[in-house]
Write an enzyme that holds these catalytic residues in place. Structure first.
Site, PDB file in Angstrom:
ATOM      1  N   SER A  88     -11.170  14.581   6.428  1.00 34.22           N
ATOM      2  CA  SER A  88     -10.099  14.033   7.145  1.00 34.22           C
ATOM      3  C   SER A  88     -10.980  12.915   8.170  1.00 34.22           C
ATOM      4  O   SER A  88     -12.027  13.347   8.626  1.00 34.22           O
ATOM      5  CB  SER A  88      -9.205  14.966   8.154  1.00 34.22           C
ATOM      6  N   ARG A 111      11.130  -9.896 -33.624  1.00 34.66           N
ATOM      7  CA  ARG A 111       9.944  -9.795 -32.778  1.00 34.66           C
ATOM      8  C   ARG A 111      10.615 -10.047 -31.366  1.00 34.66           C
ATOM      9  O   ARG A 111      11.256 -11.118 -31.313  1.00 34.66           O
ATOM     10  CB  ARG A 111       9.036 -10.879 -33.072  1.00 34.66           C
TER      11      ARG A 111
END
Length: 443
Positions: free
Chosen positions: A278, A317
């Site tokens: 930490s 497409r």
């Protein structure tokens, strides 16, 4: 300050530096695009649709050419995808004699989809190797702790005793489910070849008598499955990738979420082998691997949802549906690949505190075996009376801070009942051992 144009993963510690990250970077994607173009030239030469030497020339240029990823990315804006500028650069690199056979008859989506499949196959191989590490580590934990009793928890509360072996075996079962699905998807991913609108028409225009042989030849050059049909708007392969990757993330997330719970300071039944520090609290050893895996498991479903949404692709497409897949699929491959790496490190280094687990079985002063006592006392007192008595004694257990077994022993109604084993939580784990053995038979 040093800067670079590429994504170094500053905000992505879950995948930064992982093999999956390298296999999904811009350079890796460019390599897959070039591999697809080279394979197409070789396949056409093999079928007589390109002159002898064309395949080798394109393959050599694709392998040795100097292609600028940043330039390709910037020029991709002009046509909406990176294949268009790449074809121009590759054609130039091949030279006048064989340049016309670069990308001949194909459309951009053929190459982009095929490259995507190549990248996916390569990343899934990495993922499977790490999933195998995870399942082997979990198998060892399950075998070592087959009979290690611990509290079973339902809806966050102590329920009945279980074993850590069964818990680890359950984790492994999920990981094996993910492995099986990832394997099936990897082995099914197809090449893409259809031309402008999925009819292969351009290849017949260039001389193919039967162009339907070309997709299989193309796939064979790349080690991909031959497609039954062009799948420009039939996006099953992408949906399959989304599903298996989301499942893998969730399976690993289950392990991580349980570890995060069991590693809490006030529980401390397991700890990561090497916790993270930490910036403010020197005493902390945070479960960082589990945290990163849990974060991946929360992100993966949303990424998969975008890919599923692209199934609704219009016409032959699509405009937008196909383009929407690229980034979330890469993110998902990276995310799950990184999570698997972290899960391998997590499970291989996980430390189990059997003493803490045993001690926690006594936190409810024996109430954790109330189910067993209810069944045993029903035979002597009847179901209704047994429930009434145990309900009253449970209240007294909490109010008087006394063990349930001690209070039961004072009840004249149960003076003929042997309470010894009945009140021992470690002796009420049911078939946990046999279930663990059964689970470990799965290979």
């Amino acid at each position: 300050m040093t800067t670079a144009h590429h994504d170094a993963g500053l905000l992505a510690p879950g995948w930064t530096g992982s093999p999956a990250a390298a296999a999904t970077g811009d350079s890796a994607w460019l390599r897959a695009l070039l591999d697809a173009e080279a394979a197409l030239a070789r396949a056409q030469e093999a079928l007589g649709l390109a002159p002898r030497g064309a395949g080798a020339a394109v393959t050599s240029a694709a392998a040795d050419g100097d292609f600028d990823v940043r330039s390709l990315a910037e020029r991709a804006r002009g046509g909406g995808n990176p294949v268009i500028p790449l074809v121009a650069d590759l054609t130039k690199a091949v030279g006048e004699e064989y340049g016309p056979y670069v990308h001949r008859g194909a459309t951009s989506q053929d190459i982009m989809d095929t490259a995507t499949m190549l990248v996916a196959v390569r990343v899934l191989g990495i993922l499977l190797a790490d999933l195998d590490r995870v399942q082997r580590a979990l198998a060892r934990l399950a075998a070592a702790h087959r009979d290690t009793p611990m509290p079973g928890r339902t809806l966050t509360q102590h329920a009945v005793p279980t074993t850590f072996g069964l818990k680890a075996a359950g984790w492994r079962s999920l990981v094996l489910d993910a492995r099986d699905r990832v394997t099936a998807v990897r082995d099914s991913l197809p090449a893409q070849l259809g031309g402008a609108a999925g009819t292969l028409a351009a290849f017949t225009a260039y001389g193919a008598t039967d162009a339907t042989a070309l997709p299989a030849a193309f796939a064979g050059e790349l080690g991909l499955r031959a497609p039954l049909l062009p799948w420009h708007t039939l996006r099953t392969p992408i949906a399959d990738l989304a599903g298996c990757l989301a499942l893998a993330a969730g399976a690993l997330g289950k392990v991580a979420t349980d570890v995060l719970t069991l590693a809490r300071t006030e529980i401390a039944e397991v700890t990561e082998g090497s916790g993270g520090g930490s910036s403010a609290m020197p005493h902390k050893a945070n479960p960082v691997r589990s945290t990163l895996i849990a974060a991946a498991a929360r992100r993966a479903p949303q990424l998969a949802a975008t890919l599923y949404g692209s199934l609704a692709a219009e016409d032959e497409r699509p405009a937008g549906a196909w383009h929407a897949e690229w980034e979330p699929l890469r993110d998902l491959l990276r995310l799950v690949g990184g999570a698997a790496r972290d899960a391998a490190e997590l499970t291989e280094g996980l430390r189990v505190d059997a003493d803490a687990m045993r001690a926690h079985l006594d936190l409810t002063h024996g109430l954790i075996v109330s189910e067993r006592l209810s069944a045993a006392l029903s035979a002597a007192l009847g179901r209704a009376r047994a429930k009434e008595l145990l309900t009253e004694l449970a209240r007294r257990t909490y109010a008087e801070d006394r063990p349930l077994g001690e209070l039961l022993a004072m009840e004249p109604e149960v003076k003929d009942v042997d309470l010894g084993d009945l009140t021992d939580p470690a002796r009420y784990t049911g078939s946990a051992g046999s279930l663990t053995d059964r689970a470990l038979e799965r290979r």
